[in-house]
Design an enzyme around this catalytic site. Structure first.
Site, PDB file in Angstrom:
ATOM      1  N   ASN A  80       0.866  -1.179   0.000  1.00  0.00           N
ATOM      2  CA  ASN A  80       0.000   0.000   0.000  1.00  0.00           C
ATOM      3  C   ASN A  80       0.904   1.230   0.000  1.00  0.00           C
ATOM      4  OD1 ASN A  80      -1.793   2.054   0.543  1.00  0.00           O
ATOM      5  ND2 ASN A  80      -2.356   1.350   2.596  1.00  0.00           N
ATOM      6  N   LYS A  97       0.198   4.274  -0.301  1.00  0.00           N
ATOM      7  CA  LYS A  97      -0.418   5.484   0.268  1.00  0.00           C
ATOM      8  C   LYS A  97      -0.136   6.687  -0.644  1.00  0.00           C
ATOM      9  CE  LYS A  97      -0.175   3.298   4.740  1.00  0.00           C
ATOM     10  NZ  LYS A  97      -0.100   3.439   6.180  1.00  0.00           N
ATOM     11  N   HIS A 157      -9.606   1.271   4.804  1.00  0.00           N
ATOM     12  CA  HIS A 157      -8.325   1.458   5.502  1.00  0.00           C
ATOM     13  C   HIS A 157      -8.526   2.422   6.675  1.00  0.00           C
ATOM     14  CE1 HIS A 157      -4.224   2.687   6.363  1.00  0.00           C
ATOM     15  NE2 HIS A 157      -3.852   1.561   5.783  1.00  0.00           N
ATOM     16  N   GLU A 163      -6.865   4.817   7.712  1.00  0.00           N
ATOM     17  CA  GLU A 163      -6.655   6.235   7.394  1.00  0.00           C
ATOM     18  C   GLU A 163      -7.892   6.818   6.710  1.00  0.00           C
ATOM     19  OE1 GLU A 163      -2.887   5.627   5.442  1.00  0.00           O
ATOM     20  OE2 GLU A 163      -2.047   5.092   7.398  1.00  0.00           O
ATOM     21  N   GLU A 176      -5.666  -4.785  10.516  1.00  0.00           N
ATOM     22  CA  GLU A 176      -4.621  -3.789  10.746  1.00  0.00           C
ATOM     23  C   GLU A 176      -4.922  -3.031  12.031  1.00  0.00           C
ATOM     24  OE1 GLU A 176      -2.517  -2.644   6.847  1.00  0.00           O
ATOM     25  OE2 GLU A 176      -4.254  -1.353   7.043  1.00  0.00           O
ATOM     26  N   GLY A 193       2.223   2.357  10.846  1.00  0.00           N
ATOM     27  CA  GLY A 193       3.187   3.450  10.707  1.00  0.00           C
ATOM     28  C   GLY A 193       3.867   3.849  12.005  1.00  0.00           C
ATOM     29  N   SER A 215       3.144  -2.043  10.388  1.00  0.00           N
ATOM     30  CA  SER A 215       4.589  -2.128  10.612  1.00  0.00           C
ATOM     31  C   SER A 215       5.187  -3.497  10.293  1.00  0.00           C
ATOM     32  CB  SER A 215       4.937  -1.698  12.052  1.00  0.00           C
ATOM     33  OG  SER A 215       4.533  -0.360  12.267  1.00  0.00           O
TER      34      SER A 215
HETATM   35  P1  PGA Z   1       2.690   0.377   7.747  1.00  0.00           P
HETATM   36  O1  PGA Z   1       1.267   0.582   7.027  1.00  0.00           O
HETATM   37  O2  PGA Z   1       3.286  -0.894   7.207  1.00  0.00           O
HETATM   38  O3  PGA Z   1       3.500   1.596   7.356  1.00  0.00           O
HETATM   39  O4  PGA Z   1       2.429   0.306   9.208  1.00  0.00           O
HETATM   40  C1  PGA Z   1       0.418  -0.498   6.809  1.00  0.00           C
HETATM   41  C2  PGA Z   1      -0.897  -0.023   6.224  1.00  0.00           C
HETATM   42  O5  PGA Z   1      -1.384   1.040   6.635  1.00  0.00           O
HETATM   43  O6  PGA Z   1      -1.491  -0.681   5.350  1.00  0.00           O
END
Ligand code: PGA
Length: 251
Positions: free
Chosen positions: A9, A11, A95, A97, A167, A173, A213
Site C-alpha cells: 500500500n 499510500k 483502511h 486512514e 490492521e 506506521g 509495521s
Molecule cells: P505500515 O502501514 O506498514 O506503514 O504500518 C500499513 C498499512 O497502513 O497498510
C-alpha cells in the site's frame, strides 16, 4: 492451502517517475519461484503506467480507494469501472486512514464493498481496533462490529472475492507490530466469525492479511501463524529491497 498475498500500500507516495523506478526494481528482484500473490497499490496517477509495466509479470494491481456510485457529479472521486479500465483487480477499502482521517463510516465502506464486488473487483477490506479500544478490552467487539457491518448484504458468492486485512490502528506506521500471537488470536477470531456468517468453507478459503509495521525482520514470524495469509505493507513497500524481502518471507 490458501495462497499468501503480499500487498504493498503505497499510500500518498511516489509520483509517476518514482513509481516507474520502484516497479522496475521490484520486477528485477522478484523471486523466481513465487509462492505468493504479489499486489502493488500505487496512487491513482500511477495505476495505468504501473499496469503497463506489470502486465506480463505475476504482480497484480490494486487501488487504494474508490467511490460507491457508478458515475456522476462526485468531484474528485474514482469509480470501480475506472479502476477496472486501467487494469486494477483489487481495491483497498476501509483502511483506517480512510476511516479516521476522512471519516468513512462502516455504512459507506459497506456500499463500497458492494460496488467493488458488483464490478468484479476484489476488495481488500481493512478492519482494526485503536489502542484505546484494545486497552479497554474491546478489540474483538470492534472487529466483529466492523466486519458484520462491512459485509452486510454481501452474498457468500460475492464474499469469495473479498480479502480481509486486520490492521490494528496502533501498529500502522508506528513501528509497533502486533506480536504473532496477538495477530493470530484476532485472525482466528475473524475466521470463526466468517464461518458463522457464511460457512466453514468460506472461512477456510478467505485470505486474512495482517498489516501494521510489517518489516523484513518480523514478516516471517507473522506469516508463520496458521491464520495469517499474507501482509498489507505500508512503509516497507516503498523500497524494492524491503518489499522483496517480505515477499521472500512468504515463500
Ligand atoms: P505500515 O502501514 O506498514 O506503514 O504500518 C500499513 C498499512 O497502513 O497498510
Amino acid at each position: 492451502m490458501r495462497k499468501k498475498i503480499i500487498a504493498g500500500n503505497w499510500k500518498m507516495n511516489k509520483n509517476l517517475s518514482e513509481s516507474i523506478n520502484l516497479v522496475s526494481e521490484i520486477k528485477k528482484n522478484l523471486p523466481e519461484n513465487l509462492n505468493a500473490d504479489v499486489l502493488v497499490c500505487p496512487p491513482f496517477t500511477s495505476l495505468e503506467t504501473v499496469h503497463s509495466m506489470i502486465k506480463d509479470t505475476p504482480v497484480k494491481l490494486g487501488a487504494q480507494n474508490m467511490y460507491f456510485e457508478d458515475s456522476g457529479a462526485f468531484t474528485g472521486e474514482i469509480s470501480a469501472n475506472m479502476l477496472k479500465s486501467v487494469g486494477c483487480e483489487f481495491v483497498i477499502l476501509g483502511h483506517s486512514e480512510r476511516r479516521h482521517i476522512f471519516g468513512e463510516s462502516d455504512e459507506m465502506i459497506n456500499k463500497k464493498i458492494k460496488q467493488a464486488v458488483k464490478n468484479g473487483l476484489n476488495p481488500v477490506f481493512c478492519v482494526g481496533e485503536t489502542l484505546n479500544e484494545r486497552e479497554n478490552g474491546r478489540a474483538f467487539e470492534v472487529i466483529e462490529d466492523q466486519i458484520t457491518k462491512g459485509l452486510t448484504g454481501i452474498s457468500e458468492d460475492e464474499f469469495s472475492n473479498v480479502v480481509i486485512a486486520y490492521e490494528p490502528v496502533w501498529a500502522i506506521g508506528t513501528g509497533k507490530t502486533a506480536s504473532p500471537e496477538q495477530a493470530q488470536e484476532i485472525h482466528k477470531f475473524i475466521r470463526e466469525l466468517i464461518s458463522k456468517m457464511y460457512s466453514t468453507s468460506s472461512a477456510e478459503n478467505v485470505r486474512i492479511l495482517y498489516g501494521g509495521s510489517v518489516k523484513p525482520n518480523n514478516a516471517a514470524s507473522l506469516l508463520n501463524e496458521n491464520d495469517i495469509d499474507g501482509a498489507l505493507v505500508g512503509g516497507a513497500c516503498l523500497q524494492a529491497e524491503s518489499f522483496v524481502q517480505i515477499i521472500e518471507a512468504a515463500g
